[in-house]
Design a protein around this motif. Structure first.
Motif, mmCIF file in Angstrom:
data_model
loop_
_atom_site.group_PDB
_atom_site.id
_atom_site.type_symbol
_atom_site.label_atom_id
_atom_site.label_comp_id
_atom_site.label_asym_id
_atom_site.label_seq_id
_atom_site.Cartn_x
_atom_site.Cartn_y
_atom_site.Cartn_z
ATOM 1 N N VAL A 8 -7.409 -4.440 -0.403
ATOM 2 C CA VAL A 8 -6.151 -4.830 0.234
ATOM 3 C C VAL A 8 -6.137 -4.392 1.697
ATOM 4 C CG1 VAL A 8 -3.647 -4.516 0.208
ATOM 5 C CG2 VAL A 8 -4.895 -4.805 -1.939
ATOM 6 N N ALA A 9 -6.646 -3.198 1.974
ATOM 7 C CA ALA A 9 -6.709 -2.736 3.354
ATOM 8 C C ALA A 9 -7.612 -3.634 4.191
ATOM 9 C CB ALA A 9 -7.215 -1.289 3.407
ATOM 10 N N ARG A 10 -8.722 -4.049 3.618
ATOM 11 C CA ARG A 10 -9.627 -4.937 4.349
ATOM 12 C C ARG A 10 -8.990 -6.301 4.571
ATOM 13 N NH1 ARG A 10 -16.023 -6.002 2.809
ATOM 14 N NH2 ARG A 10 -16.543 -7.195 4.687
ATOM 15 N N LEU A 11 -8.255 -6.764 3.578
ATOM 16 C CA LEU A 11 -7.563 -8.035 3.729
ATOM 17 C C LEU A 11 -6.487 -7.938 4.807
ATOM 18 C CD1 LEU A 11 -7.229 -10.920 2.704
ATOM 19 C CD2 LEU A 11 -5.684 -10.047 0.941
ATOM 20 N N THR A 12 -5.783 -6.814 4.856
ATOM 21 C CA THR A 12 -4.775 -6.600 5.894
ATOM 22 C C THR A 12 -5.417 -6.627 7.277
ATOM 23 O OG1 THR A 12 -3.542 -5.219 4.325
ATOM 24 C CG2 THR A 12 -2.923 -5.056 6.644
ATOM 25 N N THR A 13 -6.536 -5.968 7.406
ATOM 26 C CA THR A 13 -7.257 -5.974 8.679
ATOM 27 C C THR A 13 -7.701 -7.384 9.056
ATOM 28 O OG1 THR A 13 -8.040 -3.709 8.370
ATOM 29 C CG2 THR A 13 -9.306 -5.103 9.872
ATOM 30 N N ALA A 14 -8.175 -8.140 8.073
ATOM 31 C CA ALA A 14 -8.614 -9.514 8.339
ATOM 32 C C ALA A 14 -7.459 -10.366 8.854
ATOM 33 C CB ALA A 14 -9.206 -10.131 7.072
ATOM 34 N N ARG A 15 -6.261 -10.141 8.331
ATOM 35 C CA ARG A 15 -5.111 -10.916 8.788
ATOM 36 C C ARG A 15 -4.733 -10.529 10.222
ATOM 37 N NH1 ARG A 15 -4.542 -15.174 7.696
ATOM 38 N NH2 ARG A 15 -2.353 -15.494 7.197
ATOM 39 N N VAL A 16 -4.844 -9.264 10.559
ATOM 40 C CA VAL A 16 -4.564 -8.849 11.939
ATOM 41 C C VAL A 16 -5.583 -9.468 12.887
ATOM 42 C CG1 VAL A 16 -4.401 -6.896 13.527
ATOM 43 C CG2 VAL A 16 -3.472 -6.696 11.225
ATOM 44 N N ARG A 17 -6.840 -9.462 12.496
ATOM 45 C CA ARG A 17 -7.877 -10.030 13.366
ATOM 46 C C ARG A 17 -7.733 -11.542 13.480
ATOM 47 N NH1 ARG A 17 -12.650 -5.925 11.309
ATOM 48 N NH2 ARG A 17 -12.200 -4.287 12.840
ATOM 49 N N GLN A 18 -7.300 -12.186 12.401
ATOM 50 C CA GLN A 18 -7.021 -13.621 12.496
ATOM 51 C C GLN A 18 -5.887 -13.872 13.489
ATOM 52 O OE1 GLN A 18 -8.581 -16.101 11.240
ATOM 53 N NE2 GLN A 18 -7.169 -17.811 11.595
ATOM 54 N N GLY B 137 8.473 0.221 -12.529
ATOM 55 C CA GLY B 137 7.905 -0.645 -13.568
ATOM 56 C C GLY B 137 7.551 -2.031 -13.072
ATOM 57 N N GLU B 138 7.270 -2.163 -11.770
ATOM 58 C CA GLU B 138 6.969 -3.456 -11.157
ATOM 59 C C GLU B 138 5.561 -3.929 -11.513
ATOM 60 O OE1 GLU B 138 8.059 -5.863 -9.380
ATOM 61 O OE2 GLU B 138 9.786 -5.286 -8.167
ATOM 62 N N MET B 139 5.380 -5.252 -11.429
ATOM 63 C CA MET B 139 4.056 -5.862 -11.555
ATOM 64 C C MET B 139 3.699 -6.637 -10.292
ATOM 65 S SD MET B 139 4.155 -7.325 -15.444
ATOM 66 C CE MET B 139 4.530 -6.271 -16.834
ATOM 67 N N HIS B 140 4.554 -6.543 -9.275
ATOM 68 C CA HIS B 140 4.392 -7.374 -8.085
ATOM 69 C C HIS B 140 4.017 -6.487 -6.895
ATOM 70 C CE1 HIS B 140 6.925 -9.651 -10.869
ATOM 71 N NE2 HIS B 140 6.253 -10.696 -10.406
ATOM 72 N N ASN B 141 2.758 -6.192 -6.831
ATOM 73 C CA ASN B 141 2.199 -5.359 -5.775
ATOM 74 C C ASN B 141 0.763 -5.815 -5.580
ATOM 75 O OD1 ASN B 141 0.551 -2.904 -4.811
ATOM 76 N ND2 ASN B 141 2.668 -2.222 -4.454
ATOM 77 N N MET B 142 0.359 -6.009 -4.335
ATOM 78 C CA MET B 142 -0.955 -6.585 -4.067
ATOM 79 C C MET B 142 -2.083 -5.705 -4.589
ATOM 80 S SD MET B 142 -2.271 -9.307 -2.898
ATOM 81 C CE MET B 142 -3.803 -10.007 -2.323
ATOM 82 N N LEU C 198 0.830 -1.201 0.000
ATOM 83 C CA LEU C 198 0.000 0.000 0.000
ATOM 84 C C LEU C 198 0.868 1.256 0.000
ATOM 85 C CD1 LEU C 198 -2.686 -1.249 2.518
ATOM 86 C CD2 LEU C 198 -3.191 -0.467 0.194
ATOM 87 N N PHE C 199 1.901 1.277 0.818
ATOM 88 C CA PHE C 199 2.776 2.448 0.895
ATOM 89 C C PHE C 199 3.637 2.597 -0.365
ATOM 90 C CE2 PHE C 199 1.699 2.429 5.360
ATOM 91 C CZ PHE C 199 1.856 3.743 5.765
ATOM 92 N N SER C 200 4.058 1.489 -0.961
ATOM 93 C CA SER C 200 5.036 1.533 -2.047
ATOM 94 C C SER C 200 4.406 1.506 -3.434
ATOM 95 C CB SER C 200 5.999 0.344 -1.929
ATOM 96 O OG SER C 200 5.325 -0.891 -2.138
ATOM 97 N N TYR C 201 3.090 1.589 -3.510
ATOM 98 C CA TYR C 201 2.390 1.404 -4.793
ATOM 99 C C TYR C 201 2.937 2.329 -5.875
ATOM 100 C CZ TYR C 201 -1.458 1.410 -8.193
ATOM 101 O OH TYR C 201 -2.201 1.345 -9.345
#
Length: 536
Positions: A441-451, A417-422, A406-409
């Motif tokens: 992606v932010a919601r997925l990040t939150t889901a991982r913290v809650r898991q 010229g990367e293609m490897h970013n969530m 998210l920060f490095s997008y």
């Protein structure tokens, strides 16, 4: 061979397709009649807040993507592995037969689902089941309608249609769910100065011939990236010596990644990238006797820094710990070669393959390996191999790497010229814009913290009882869980404070315009190899 990435990807993609297909056909039976909550359609429906049919279509897209991942691996990575390992013809035939057997299983499984009364014709208990869509991709062609073929082809074309270095602008950051606090080492200022001095000594601020722009770093950038602060919030209780060593490792990994991007990713030179990666193992000999194995003369700051770090790190370690840490380093750099191969194909990764490889490319395993050196002997080693501990660790890895994406997008997509970013992976898979992808992606990040929180609250106490752990062992695992919390909170804190991802700094470092992606042609690799390894 069985443990190599291409073979494990074949097995994983095969298994995912089998189970995603079953979830599509069994949705009504499992969810609506039997009350199941473990079904991919239901997971997509709830997570993305969409209709059942939309969720089914997305599961079908994911199934198609996994089958196409299988195909891509079988046709590109497996032949390369066979060639690299000089596998004899009869064993090559065995590997080919294995891949063909998995394809046949997919096709047969799909046919059975279409014909079986368990799902397609219903039964007296559950009635007829709806058809929520069917999978497309390798191994299912006998059962496909033309529309399914068109859908799979369109998806594949979109995956290869991304144009690198397109202007995207700064990505507005979402709110981050972070229930944990962080502490900072009192030795952070010492680590900052010693790490900058170490980088200068290793040549990280020197120009390297053959690299676009000379080199990626200078002292100003090194100080603004502030990787010593990253380790200070990861290891607040470390001694001055431990903290400076950890900071040097963090700096080396970040510098090596930037070097790899400039030397290989912007040119697509996969041959030179593989040679670069292959040399690194030679600077990490496994013996620690009075007469260590001689290593080659370092030819770049990356090699010089690794040789120095390995000498300082490996000596006190047991042989098993030495092997584990060496494997972590090579897994990280090998994952960059995987990125390079995707870049050469102009291929945005499959979502599941990306998540699993992102745990390597971000280097979080190195952080955990450094912490593992101080683990208590009171905890049986097999406890760290349990599903509970591994799930805790992968939740941290996913959360930290998604945060970085998210920060490095803008830096990665527009300038490197990367293609490897969530965020880009979600954009491509869901067919949405970057802001919608950011929210997912932010919601997925939150889901991982809650898991992670759920595992600590419910599964960790159960683990204590299952292994009948002593009070000392339980206390040690609680301390480890606190360390993992520190990694989560500290990672977010560093990303908020470092200047590495701020647009003004990126434009100053890269110039007013993004570099173009410059693929190389046949016969150009050999000319570049020597200059890319050598210092100017």
């Amino acid at each position: 061979m069985a443990g190599a990435r291409p073979m494990t990807v074949l097995a994983d993609a095969f298994a995912d397709a089998v189970h995603l297909r079953n979830d599509l056909f069994s949705y009504q039976r499992e969810v609506q009649q039997e009350g199941e909550n473990s079904n991919a359609v239901l997971v997509f429906e709830r997570f993305l807040d969409c209709s059942t049919q939309q969720a089914a279509d997305l599961v079908n897209d994911l199934l198609t993507s996994r089958l196409q991942q299988f195909e891509n691996t079988a046709l590109t990575e497996v032949p390369a592995l066979l060639a690299e390992e000089a596998v004899p013809p009869h064993q090559q035939a065995a590997v080919t037969g294995y891949a063909k057997g998995l394809q046949d299983w997919q096709s047969g499984g799909h046919e059975w689902h279409l014909r079986s009364s368990r799902y397609m014709r219903g039964d007296t208990a559950h009635g007829p089941a709806p058809r929520l869509g069917g999978p497309t991709g390798l191994g299912t062609s006998a059962a496909l309608l033309p529309a399914g073929l068109a859908h799979g082809t369109a998806r594949r074309l979109r995956q290869h249609a991304h144009q690198p270095c397109q202007p995207v602008g700064a990505l507005p950051l979402p709110e981050f769910h972070m229930p944990f606090g962080f502490r900072t080492s009192p030795h952070v200022d010492l680590a900052r100065e010693t790490t900058v001095a170490w980088a200068r000594e290793m040549g990280c601020f020197d120009a390297v011939s053959g690299v676009d722009g000379g080199e990626a770093w200078d002292e100003r950038r090194c100080r603004e990236y502030d990787l010593a602060y990253l380790t200070a919030v990861f290891y607040p209780d470390a001694s001055p010596e431990q903290l400076t060593l950890s900071a040097d490792w963090a700096l080396w990994g970040t510098y090596a990644d930037d070097h790899f991007v400039r030397a290989f990713m912007t040119t697509g030179d996969a041959v030179a990238g593989r040679i670069w990666h292959g040399r690194l193992a030679e600077f990490m000999p496994l013996d620690a006797g009075p007469i260590p194995t001689p290593t080659p003369t370092p030819m770049s700051p990356v090699e010089r820094g690794l040789a120095d770090l390995w000498r300082r790190t490996a000596g006190p370690l047991t042989e098993s710990a030495r092997r584990a840490y060496r494997a972590s380093v090579l897994d990280m750099t090998d994952s960059w070669v995987w990125e390079l191969d995707n870049q050469a194909q102009r291929r945005i990764p499959d979502p599941i393959d990306y998540v699993e490889m992102r745990r390597r490319t971000f280097g979080t395993d190195l952080i955990m390996q450094l912490a593992a050196f101080t683990r208590s002997d009171a905890v049986p080693s097999e406890v760290y191999q349990t599903g509970v501990i591994r799930e805790l660790e992968t939740a941290v890895q996913d959360c930290n790497s998604f945060t970085n994406d998210l920060f490095s997008y803008q830096r990665e997509i527009e300038f490197d010229g990367e293609m490897h970013n969530m965020v880009l992976v979600v954009e491509n898979f869901l067919g949405v814009d970057r802001l919608r992808a950011r929210d997912v992606v932010a919601r997925l990040t939150t889901a991982r913290v809650r898991q992670f929180e759920l595992l600590i609250a419910e599964d960790l106490p159960t683990l204590f009882d299952e292994f009948d752990l002593t009070p000392e062992a339980r206390a040690a695992l609680v301390r480890y869980s606190e360390d993992l919390k520190q990694y989560l909170a500290g990672n977010l804190e560093w990303h908020r404070t470092t200047r590495r991802y701020r647009e003004t700094e990126i434009r100053r470092d890269h110039g007013p315009a993004a570099r173009s992606f410059r693929p190389t042609g046949l016969g150009t690799s050999a000319v570049r190899i020597t200059s890319l390894l050598g210092r100017g």
